[in-house]
Design a protein around this motif. Structure first.
Motif, mmCIF file in Angstrom:
data_model
loop_
_atom_site.group_PDB
_atom_site.id
_atom_site.type_symbol
_atom_site.label_atom_id
_atom_site.label_comp_id
_atom_site.label_asym_id
_atom_site.label_seq_id
_atom_site.Cartn_x
_atom_site.Cartn_y
_atom_site.Cartn_z
ATOM 1 N N ARG A 84 39.282 46.951 42.639
ATOM 2 C CA ARG A 84 38.455 46.038 42.992
ATOM 3 C C ARG A 84 37.359 45.789 41.948
ATOM 4 N NH1 ARG A 84 34.129 48.715 46.952
ATOM 5 N NH2 ARG A 84 33.673 46.411 47.102
ATOM 6 N N SER A 116 37.600 36.467 40.503
ATOM 7 C CA SER A 116 36.807 37.655 40.513
ATOM 8 C C SER A 116 35.795 37.916 39.245
ATOM 9 C CB SER A 116 37.467 38.980 40.586
ATOM 10 O OG SER A 116 38.188 39.041 42.141
ATOM 11 N N ILE A 165 40.732 37.988 47.162
ATOM 12 C CA ILE A 165 40.308 38.254 45.704
ATOM 13 C C ILE A 165 39.868 39.721 45.833
ATOM 14 C CG2 ILE A 165 39.526 35.871 45.246
ATOM 15 C CD1 ILE A 165 36.488 36.888 46.105
ATOM 16 N N TYR A 166 39.627 40.357 44.530
ATOM 17 C CA TYR A 166 39.414 41.883 44.386
ATOM 18 C C TYR A 166 37.880 42.069 44.450
ATOM 19 C CZ TYR A 166 44.011 42.217 42.081
ATOM 20 O OH TYR A 166 45.387 42.162 41.775
ATOM 21 N N GLU A 167 37.435 41.629 45.770
ATOM 22 C CA GLU A 167 36.209 41.937 45.907
ATOM 23 C C GLU A 167 35.860 42.352 47.509
ATOM 24 O OE1 GLU A 167 33.515 38.903 44.634
ATOM 25 O OE2 GLU A 167 34.191 38.968 42.631
#
Length: 230
Positions: A75, A161, A228-230
């Motif tokens: 993440r 990201s 998304i990687y968040e």
């Protein structure tokens, strides 16, 4: 990381993110403001952290190293994010590596300064619990992203990201870094390169020397599917 000796800024950031409401007076006096350069490691897998970090500016990338030596992206974290919270509680070595994506500012406090008092601070415990809950929720979503979504969606999510909110272009992705990126996304260099060429052919991104420029951020978001990687 280097210490930033700007106590006015440090106290301002602590108030901005409500840390003055969850840390007791003795802990607040132990806070330090640190600056991490782009690509600098905050915490490395296998190390035993000695500080609890609060990300107050910038962005961090969290990834793990697999038994085969490859890395897997987990993440990205934006303010307010904690680093070293789980290790503070369980006393174990870090499971993941944390790196700064861009210049980042972090408030830090040593475990020694809070490990004997934080269990008596209900506000701090509630704050920690909310952060851990958010992490578990995010990791659950990202497990699905890595296992079920095609490489195109994962790559689109990665680009979304790493770009700054007001930037038109992503950071430079050199050819030598594409192999590392393929590992992070859980795919092969050849497959990732095909995805990049396809997105270029559809005018969603374009390659300018060693940089990938986003042409259509809306189409990129559609490909990512909101994940998304968040």
């Amino acid at each position: 990381m280097k210490e930033v000796l700007d106590f006015e800024l440090m106290h301002k950031l602590a108030r901005q993110y409500g840390l003055d409401q969850v840390l007791d007076e003795s802990a607040l006096t132990e806070l330090r403001l640190l600056e991490a350069d782009k690509g600098e490691t905050i915490c490395e897998k296998g190390e035993r952290p000695e500080r609890l970090y609060f990300l107050v500016q910038g962005k961090l990338k969290i990834f793990t190293t697999l038994p085969n030596g490859k890395s897997l992206l987990l993440r990205f974290s934006t303010p307010l994010a904690l680093v070293g919270d789980l290790e503070l509680v369980n006393g174990r070595e870090a499971n993941n590596t944390v790196q700064s994506v861009s210049r980042s500012l972090l408030l830090a406090i040593s475990y020694r300064a809070i490990q004997n008092t934080y269990v008596e601070n209900p506000k701090f415990l509630y704050f920690m619990l909310s952060q851990v809950t958010h992490k578990l929720h995010t990791f659950s979503n990202l497990s699905s992203l890595n296992m079920l979504y095609p490489v195109e969606s994962r790559f689109a999510s990665y680009l979304l990201s790493i770009i700054e909110q007001d930037a038109a272009a992503s950071e430079e992705i050199q050819t030598s870094k594409l192999t590392e990126l393929a590992d992070l996304l859980g795919t092969s260099y050849r497959h990732l390169n095909r995805v990049i060429q396809d997105l270029c052919g559809r005018d969603i991104i374009r390659k300018v020397k060693r940089k990938i420029v986003i042409q259509s951020i809306e189409e990129l978001r559609e490909i990512a599917g909101g994940n998304i990687y968040e």
